[in-house]
Design an enzyme around this catalytic site. Structure first.
Site, mmCIF file in Angstrom:
data_model
loop_
_atom_site.group_PDB
_atom_site.id
_atom_site.type_symbol
_atom_site.label_atom_id
_atom_site.label_comp_id
_atom_site.label_asym_id
_atom_site.label_seq_id
_atom_site.Cartn_x
_atom_site.Cartn_y
_atom_site.Cartn_z
ATOM 1 N N ARG A 158 53.380 49.388 19.853
ATOM 2 C CA ARG A 158 53.381 48.835 18.488
ATOM 3 C C ARG A 158 54.257 49.603 17.493
ATOM 4 N NH1 ARG A 158 48.692 48.029 21.009
ATOM 5 N NH2 ARG A 158 47.824 45.945 20.868
ATOM 6 N N HIS A 189 55.525 45.211 21.647
ATOM 7 C CA HIS A 189 56.308 44.991 22.877
ATOM 8 C C HIS A 189 57.628 44.237 22.661
ATOM 9 C CE1 HIS A 189 53.129 46.833 24.967
ATOM 10 N NE2 HIS A 189 52.400 45.802 25.299
ATOM 11 N N HIS A 207 54.871 46.835 32.562
ATOM 12 C CA HIS A 207 53.520 46.405 32.182
ATOM 13 C C HIS A 207 52.757 45.790 33.363
ATOM 14 C CE1 HIS A 207 50.348 45.220 29.440
ATOM 15 N NE2 HIS A 207 51.045 45.621 28.392
ATOM 16 N N GLU A 243 50.925 52.522 31.347
ATOM 17 C CA GLU A 243 52.263 52.298 30.789
ATOM 18 C C GLU A 243 52.837 53.621 30.289
ATOM 19 O OE1 GLU A 243 51.756 49.086 27.753
ATOM 20 O OE2 GLU A 243 49.816 48.927 28.709
HETATM 21 C C1 GLA Z 1 49.405 46.573 25.656
HETATM 22 C C2 GLA Z 1 48.623 46.810 24.439
HETATM 23 C C3 GLA Z 1 47.366 46.026 24.455
HETATM 24 C C4 GLA Z 1 47.635 44.571 24.704
HETATM 25 C C5 GLA Z 1 48.419 44.439 25.981
HETATM 26 C C6 GLA Z 1 48.819 43.016 26.214
HETATM 27 O O1 GLA Z 1 49.066 47.336 26.689
HETATM 28 O O2 GLA Z 1 48.352 48.154 24.216
HETATM 29 O O3 GLA Z 1 46.700 46.164 23.238
HETATM 30 O O4 GLA Z 1 48.368 44.024 23.641
HETATM 31 O O5 GLA Z 1 49.567 45.205 25.941
HETATM 32 O O6 GLA Z 1 47.770 42.131 26.058
#
Ligand code: GLA
Length: 395
Positions: free
Chosen positions: A124, A149, A223, A360
């Protein structure tokens, strides 16, 4: 006597030299034969097929990487998505261990980044905004008030150019994409290359590279949602996670780090000794409530330098064990809290809450707005590099 003996010694020595050289040569030959065989056996054919078509008719390719052990990884050119990844259990049974779909359509219809490459900025950016060299850049707010993302059409939704090749290290697919200056609001034309290498040791080595023509920010990741049970619609609470991190980044209501590095000791966030995901996920803890479970970035003890093993996941019943190596300073451990059972699972059922977890590797969320976090800035003339390796085995 001497005269007769000398030549005979000479001939004997000559014969010996001849025999030894001959032997050496044949040894050399058989060695190079062995090498050739070894190289050839590494040439596991990389299958290239058509996975589907984009609405405009463009074909989406699928590459199937295989190794000596029998592992297979499917990668598609849409989003660089890993759609299937087979791994053996302790009895040698190969099963798919990643969430995803069997065809392209459900990927196009929308999904929570299953198996995808994430960019330009994984995670974010607060209020969809950041400043660079005195100029403010505005990005899509595609996650409440925040940017997530890479925006509306991040690297998970673009078509990559894919080239497959066999190398000494294993079966490789090389994906490239050029993100134009201003794409999704980010400055600079960014040329990105992601290389997936499947080795014979059941490792998937992912190497990222990017160059820009203007100062910009970059934070790439992968991801994949794992479910090492091989039963993709089952919950992952019975997996043991290990995270080599003494602190994590607590978040606000929008899952933006507050800036604090909080010790994990004596909290549900301590994974320095492997423990079941389910053990404390329902604990009365403010941060777990904000994330609806685990959805936080851990500050890896290894720091910003070096490449090493930082995390693992273990599924006791099948014996599947996965280690994660990276050179990144952070790890978003997401326990699939937002999965809600609306998407059909491969092999039957649906993807319900916590049917997959993500590890991730990345720089910290919202780094462009947090001067104290490791920098995510990329300047012209520099090359962004990042490397993450997932190694599967059993125990
Ligand atoms: C990431 C975010 C989560 C969510 C996923 C997708 O890992 O940290 O909060 O948004 O992606 O759903």
């Amino acid at each position: 006597m001497m005269r007769i003996t000398k030549p005979s010694i000479f001939y004997a020595v000559l014969l010996l030299v001849f025999i030894v050289t001959g032997c050496k040569q044949s040894k050399k030959e058989s060695q190079s034969e062995m090498e050739t065989v070894k190289t050839e056996s590494k040439q596991n054919p990389i299958e290239e097929t058509i996975f589907g078509e984009m609405p405009d008719g463009t074909k989406v390719k699928k590459f199937t990487l295989k190794n000596e052990a029998g592992m297979e990884v499917d990668v598609i050119t849409y989003g660089g998505i890993i759609t299937r990844w087979t791994a053996p259990d302790k009895n040698g049974l190969y099963e798919d261990v990643v969430l995803g779909f069997e065809s392209l359509e459900p990927y196009l219809d929308g999904n929570p980044y299953f198996g995808a490459l994430i960019g330009r900025y994984g995670n974010r950016i607060a209020n969809g905004e950041f400043a660079l060299e005195g100029k403010t850049y505005t990005l899509a707010k595609n996650d409440g008030d925040n940017h997530l993302h890479g925006g509306e059409k991040g690297f998970d939704k673009v078509l990559w150019n894919g080239v497959a090749k066999n190398t000494e290290e294993g079966a490789v697919v090389e994906l490239t994409y050029t993100s134009q200056d201003g794409e999704e609001g980010y400055p600079g034309k960014l040329d990105v290359k992601v290389t997936y290498t499947l080795t014979d040791n059941n490792e998937l080595d992912i190497q990222y590279e990017a160059v820009t023509d203007k100062p910009t920010v970059v934070n790439l990741t992968q991801h994949s949602y794992f479910n090492l049970s091989g039963q993709l619609s089952k919950q992952i609470l019975d997996h043991e996670i290990y995270l080599n991190a003494d602190t994590y980044l607590p978040v606000d209501g929008g899952l933006i780090p507050t800036g604090e590095l909080r010790p994990v000791a004596s909290t549900p966030f301590d994974f320095n000794e492997a423990k079941l995901i389910g053990k404390e996920i329902a604990a009365d803890n403010e941060q777990l409530k904000l994330g609806k479970g685990y959805d936080h970035c851990w500050v890896l003890n290894k720091g910003e330098e070096g490449f090493g093993m930082v995390a693992s996941a273990y599924h006791g019943e099948t014996g599947r064990f996965m280690e994660v190596y990276t050179n990144e300073p952070g790890m978003q451990f997401y326990s699939g809290n937002f999965l809600d059972g609306t998407l059909p699972a491969k092999g039957g059922g649906t993807y319900g809450q916590r049917s997959g977890f993500c590890l991730e590797t990345q720089h910290f969320p919202n780094s462009p707005n947090q001067a104290d976090f490791p920098s995510v800035r990329l300047n012209p003339g520099e090359t962004y590099t990042s490397r993450t390796m997932f190694k599967l085995s059993t125990k």
